[in-house]
Design an enzyme around this catalytic site. Structure first.
Site, mmCIF file in Angstrom:
data_model
loop_
_atom_site.group_PDB
_atom_site.id
_atom_site.type_symbol
_atom_site.label_atom_id
_atom_site.label_comp_id
_atom_site.label_asym_id
_atom_site.label_seq_id
_atom_site.Cartn_x
_atom_site.Cartn_y
_atom_site.Cartn_z
ATOM 1 N N HIS A 89 10.689 -7.509 21.088
ATOM 2 C CA HIS A 89 10.570 -8.058 19.634
ATOM 3 C C HIS A 89 10.266 -7.070 18.699
ATOM 4 O O HIS A 89 11.064 -7.374 17.716
ATOM 5 C CB HIS A 89 9.450 -9.205 19.656
ATOM 6 C CG HIS A 89 9.434 -10.143 18.322
ATOM 7 N ND1 HIS A 89 8.093 -10.502 17.946
ATOM 8 C CD2 HIS A 89 10.284 -10.376 17.364
ATOM 9 C CE1 HIS A 89 8.531 -11.000 17.103
ATOM 10 N NE2 HIS A 89 9.725 -11.236 16.592
ATOM 11 N N GLU A 92 13.488 -5.358 18.086
ATOM 12 C CA GLU A 92 13.974 -6.016 16.951
ATOM 13 C C GLU A 92 13.780 -5.955 15.595
ATOM 14 O O GLU A 92 14.681 -5.744 14.676
ATOM 15 C CB GLU A 92 14.151 -7.535 17.473
ATOM 16 C CG GLU A 92 14.825 -8.513 16.440
ATOM 17 C CD GLU A 92 14.031 -9.818 16.038
ATOM 18 O OE1 GLU A 92 13.711 -9.836 14.899
ATOM 19 O OE2 GLU A 92 13.702 -10.399 17.252
ATOM 20 N N HIS A 93 12.645 -5.876 15.263
ATOM 21 C CA HIS A 93 12.181 -5.877 13.836
ATOM 22 C C HIS A 93 12.455 -4.388 13.277
ATOM 23 O O HIS A 93 13.045 -4.253 12.134
ATOM 24 C CB HIS A 93 10.614 -5.822 13.741
ATOM 25 C CG HIS A 93 10.301 -7.356 13.608
ATOM 26 N ND1 HIS A 93 9.326 -7.863 12.814
ATOM 27 C CD2 HIS A 93 10.284 -8.564 14.416
ATOM 28 C CE1 HIS A 93 9.168 -9.117 12.742
ATOM 29 N NE2 HIS A 93 9.708 -9.628 13.842
ATOM 30 N N GLU A 170 3.871 -12.871 12.204
ATOM 31 C CA GLU A 170 4.622 -13.930 12.736
ATOM 32 C C GLU A 170 4.005 -14.523 13.907
ATOM 33 O O GLU A 170 4.068 -15.896 14.016
ATOM 34 C CB GLU A 170 6.035 -13.155 13.274
ATOM 35 C CG GLU A 170 7.189 -14.160 13.875
ATOM 36 C CD GLU A 170 8.295 -13.533 14.461
ATOM 37 O OE1 GLU A 170 9.141 -14.088 14.997
ATOM 38 O OE2 GLU A 170 8.274 -12.250 14.151
#
Length: 999
Positions: A89, A92-93, A170
């Site tokens: 994740h 991805e950022h 998040e």
């Protein structure tokens, strides 16, 4: 053999092309031209497999007004190293923040923003998907930037800590969200050595604190992860553009051939995620919101390899059926449940789950064992009866109809879906495989049903009543839960259960359409909707579709009555009427919906809306049935009490919604005329009774005005036939209908904020660590010009707002800037959900707006014109579906504006706007120093985040003191002293609906 309704592109088989220049330069290239597509699909498709192993689908659509691309990488958080949860994740950022070729962190987002585009990404268990959209003539530049993510990302030191904070923000946003909490409990209870049990999101502890303590450099691990898994041979790309297929190929191949093929074998997870001891258990989970649910979960094989026969669809269709003789029908009769659905989830290359999920009533939560027995009784019926081919054929026929008359997907959704599908299906079938499962394999259905054994089941019960009995806590979200082993006696009872005579298989669906005739357009057909019937009680609009030419029609009936919004109790009664009406028709409507027809009833600000959509054939039968039922509606006292409790929980659970959602709710509550608060609605629930609802329904149906819009595959005469059905039903009702006066049908208006004044409203949120600050700047009466200016301001400010407040200043994960338009006004809203106090966030928002004034003044004419063109491109984007056009027209009719060419009118104004005019607008309405600025600030303050000390220090150190606000503490006092804006003037000179007032 495929049905004749399916078209194929060319007939050229899979081949190696070695002679052309692309092949000579970039290696062997496989092309697939014979891609099966829908008969009405006018786009052209080509499949490619590059020498580096990358699978590509090219889509040529010369008429497209948006180009888009998506890359799906077959790696997700299940491949995270055990010592750094959340690394996939985090990758991805970080991919967005600079590459060797384009080192500026926001180069990609700035390029897209200036060219009418946007982007996003998401990390899943076994894949990660990235996508963007952009103006068609800017596709090449966007693709070049996009490709570099997978070739040479920088993963800079400077961005690393900031994006760890973004991931953490998040995660904290998700902590009070039950969907995330429940999912993680189920994962946590799996085998600790199985990747399914991993914590996929990550947070600051997993990505920074713990690795640092262990001497692990997160950035180095990130680069190792990307270097290992981001391999061309496990990537799939879908691209749509206006260019020809050859031109798209020349654009794509050179860029994406540079991605390295590391010959990675995608991960497989053949072993089950739970041990034998973890089956045959009940899990009790305490939710944040007051919800009640039950799920039976079975671990199954990955069914994606059986896509041609799709046994999961057959079984889920029957178990999730809502008609007579279904599980849902029987449980509703008992008063134990409100809804049921079944579904299967595949983790590609390994295992899957088949889940039966039920929303429970209060009594149902006490009857878990009985409900489970009902489910196993139904499963036993399916196991003993064996699969029926006619059911499989009916499902295939329905899916084939859906594929045949499939709406044109918008480019972004299309490439997202296809980049996933490329991993699952051969290139030739990438469009058709999700729809056309025509291989009858009863053995696979039987094998799947045989998996549904009590001893192989996990039962998950969710309810706040379990709190006193739960001692365990899931570590990442803090969710309380408990696990108990189901007794051997009870498991055996379920295994040996008797057949239930109330359970029967559904009968053949009588509503499947057979007439797909496209009606000829009337010779006097209008370009826009026209009124074809107008009386004091009913107005009917009609527009025949001449563009999409699908055998589908949309009908909307708005039934308005002033009693609906008179007080909170009447609003509650309207909600109950809608809920009971849908509930009562559920069994009848289910077959209709399976056959491609849709009906929905919903509350509106002035009454209720009935909406019918889908295939034109047999739609009149549905309309007559629904209207008959409405005008002769009988209230079931048992279901009334059950749905009344559901409504109470709906209002109660609002308190746990996200802070930004609270800020939007309070904004509307403060500014909209005659709006009722959640607490006022909840207080009125105690007065709800079946008798009072009967009285209300009688009053409602005796004083109303109906406005109908009919659009799609229907000519004027056929629309008049529908109008007659509605009119006859109104006239034949036993009630004496007194027509409403026109002024009883006026729309709600918005309160005017005084020039030069700034208001503040504060509220607490006790469930979230984050707070929220929203600044709303009211920009005056809505018209084409003011609408264009707020949209242009939002266009120019949107990307820098996100870049500065979220990426650079790290205020929070949710940062939004956009326009707000109501029936009377326009405005700009800026929302930041942050772990910082709203007072501090407010100062940063104001500093940003002041800085942007300087940026606007220095903006070059070319950049200004680029923003104008980007906004023009968005406004001129053509709808891809009948439903989108329908809702655009319906919106204009519902607000009595009738501005059916709004976008064209606004574009004409937009083309003439100068940079100086935009500056003047900004200085008048946005700049804090303007004497004409009208502002409302909303602070949603976290009750579990003690940041008062931090706030005082931060605000004192800020370059700007917080604004001196007028505090709103009493809505009645505020509204009673405010002026209302007028309702926007209609664009067309149409006589107001309803009975004419006499002086």
């Amino acid at each position: 053999m495929r049905p004749q309704t399916i078209a194929k592109m060319h007939s050229q088989p899979l081949q190696n092309v070695s002679a052309d220049s692309i092949t000579q330069k970039y290696g062997k290239l496989k092309r697939v031209e014979n891609i099966i597509k829908s008969q009405q699909d006018c786009r052209e498709y080509r499949g490619l497999q590059l020498e580096n192993g990358l699978k590509v689908l090219l889509i040529s659509d010369p008429a497209t007004d948006i180009s888009a691309a998506a890359m799906c990488v077959r790696v997700g958080y299940m491949s995270d190293p055990d010592y750094i949860p959340g690394l996939a994740h985090f990758c991805e950022h970080m991919l967005f923040l600079g590459t060797e070729k384009y080192p500026d962190e926001n180069d990609y987002s700035t390029y897209l923003s200036k060219n009418g585009g946007s982007s996003n990404a998401a990390t899943y268990s076994d894949n990660t998907r990235y996508h963007f959209d952009v103006a068609p003539d800017k596709l090449d530049g966007a693709l070049d930037r996009f490709a570099q993510f997978f070739i040479s990302p920088l993963f800079t030191e400077s961005a690393t800590l900031r994006e760890i904070n973004a991931v953490n923000s998040e995660h904290e946003k998700n902590i009070p969200v039950d969907a995330w909490r429940l999912r993680q409990v189920n994962k946590y209870l799996g085998k600790t050595d199985h990747p399914y049990s991993k914590f996929g999101t990550g947070n600051k502890d997993t990505l920074l604190t713990v690795p640092t303590e262990r001497g692990i450099n997160t950035r180095e691990e990130l680069m190792k992860f990307h270097d290992k898994w981001y391999s061309a041979n496990i990537m799939c790309l879908a691209v749509i553009g206006k260019e020809s297929l050859d031109e798209l190929e020349e654009m794509v191949v050179p860029k994406f051939s540079q991605i390295v093929n590391k010959n990675i074998s995608r991960q497989l997870w053949q072993n089950e995620p739970y041990s034998k001891e973890q089956y045959g258990t009940k899990v009790y989970i305490v939710p944040v919101k007051d919800i009640r649910a039950l799920t039976l979960s079975f671990t199954i094989d990955d069914l994606s390899k059986h896509y041609k026969s799709n046994p999961g669809h057959y079984v889920s269709h029957l178990i999730g059926h809502e008609g007579k003789g279904s599980i849902l029908s029987e449980l509703r009769k008992q008063g134990w449940c409100n809804g049921l659905y079944s579904s299967h989830t595949d983790f590609i290359g390994g295992f899957g789950f088949f889940d039966i999920s039920i929303s429970l009533t209060e009594e149902g939560l006490e009857k878990i064992d009985e409900i489970v027995e009902y489910i196993f009784q139904y499963i036993k019926m399916l196991q003993e009866r064996k699969p029926d081919k006619w059911i499989f054929d009916e499902l295939f026929n329905l899916n084939e109809l859906g594929f045949r008359f499939k709406d044109k997907e918008d480019p972004t959704s299309l490439v997202n879906n296809l980049s996933d599908a490329l991993h699952l299906y051969p290139l030739e079938e990438v469009l058709s495989a999700p729809w056309l499962s025509d291989d009858w394999r009863p053995d696979l259905i039987t094998d799947l049903l045989d998996c549904f054994m009590p001893e192989k089941c996990r039962i998950v019960a969710v309810g706040q009543k379990f709190e006193k009995d739960t001692m365990r806590s899931e570590p990442w979200y803090g969710t309380k839960f408990e696990v108990e082993k189901i007794s051997t006696t009870l498991l055996q009872k379920w295994k040996d259960c008797q057949l239930n005579e109330n359970f029967i298989l559904p009968e053949p669906n009588p509503f499947i359409p057979t007439d797909f005739t496209i009606m000829r357009e009337d010779s006097d057909s209008s370009k826009h909707p026209i009124i074809i019937l107008d009386s004091p009680t009913l107005r009917v609009w009609h527009k025949q579709d001449s563009e999409f030419l699908k055998p589908k029609t949309f009908v909307n009936i708005d039934i308005s009555s002033p009693i609906v919004s008179n007080d909170p109790l009447n609003f509650d009664l309207t909600h109950m009427l809608v809920a009971l009406f849908k509930d009562n028709l559920n069994e009848y409507l289910y077959n209709i919906e399976l056959a491609g027809l849709r009906f929905n009833i919903s509350t509106s600000t002035s009454g209720v809306s009935l909406q019918f959509s889908g295939y034109s054939h047999k739609q009149k039968v549905l309309i007559e049935k629904v209207l008959d039922h409405l005008f002769d509606f009988k209230i079931d006292p048992q279901r009334f009490e059950i749905l009344k409790e559901e409504f109470r929980l709906l209002l109660k659970n609002f308190v746990a919604d996200q802070p930004y959602q609270h800020s939007l709710y309070y904004l509307a509550l403060i500014l909209v005329e005659n709006a009722w608060s959640k607490s006022e609605l909840e207080a009125a629930i105690k007065c709800l009774t079946p008798e009072r609802l009967e009285w209300f329904l009688k009053e409602f149906l005796s004083r109303f005005h109906a406005e109908c819009f009919i659009y799609g595959n229907i000519n004027k005469q056929a629309a008049l036939d529908v109008a007659d059905i509605i009119s006859n039903k109104i006239n034949s009702t036993n009630s004496v209908i007194l027509p409403l006066l026109s002024r009883q049908l006026l729309l709600k208006r918005e309160y005017k904020l005084p020039e030069g004044e700034s208001y503040l409203f504060k509220s607490d949120n006790k469930f979230h660590k984050s707070s929220c600050a929203q600044l709303y700047l009211q920009c005056g009466i809505i018209n084409d010009t003011s609408s264009v200016f707020v949209d242009l301001v939002a266009q120019v400010l949107n990307e820098p707002c996100y870049n500065i407040l979220r990426t650079q200043e790290q205020l929070g994960y949710i940062v939004h800037l956009g326009s707000r338009k109501t029936t009377g006004t326009t405005g700009i809203k800026i929302i930041v959900q942050s772990d910082k106090h709203p007072e501090f966030v407010e100062t940063r928002i104001e500093c940003f707006l002041k800085e942007m004034l300087g940026q606007l003044e220095k903006m070059s004419e070319s950049d200004f014109n680029a923003h104008k063109e980007a906004l023009i491109s968005k406004k001129l984007e053509k709808p891809k579906k009948l439903s989108v056009v329908f809702h655009r027209y319906l919106s204009e009719i519902s607000i009595s504006s009738y501005h059916f060419e709004r976008d064209l009118a606004e574009v004409a104004i937009l083309r003439k706007i100068t940079k100086q005019e935009l500056l003047n607008f900004y200085k008048a309405y946005i700049d804090k120093d303007s004497p004409a600025r009208r502002s409302l600030m909303i602070h949603i303050v976290s009750g579990i985040n003690d940041h008062d000390k931090e706030t005082l220090e931060s605000v004192n150190q800020s370059t700007k003191e917080p604004t001196s606000h007028l505090l709103i503490t009493d809505l009645t006092v505020f509204k009673s002293s405010r002026e209302l804006y007028p309702i926007a003037k209609p664009h067309l000179d149409i006589t107001p609906k309803g009975a004419r007032s006499k002086l």
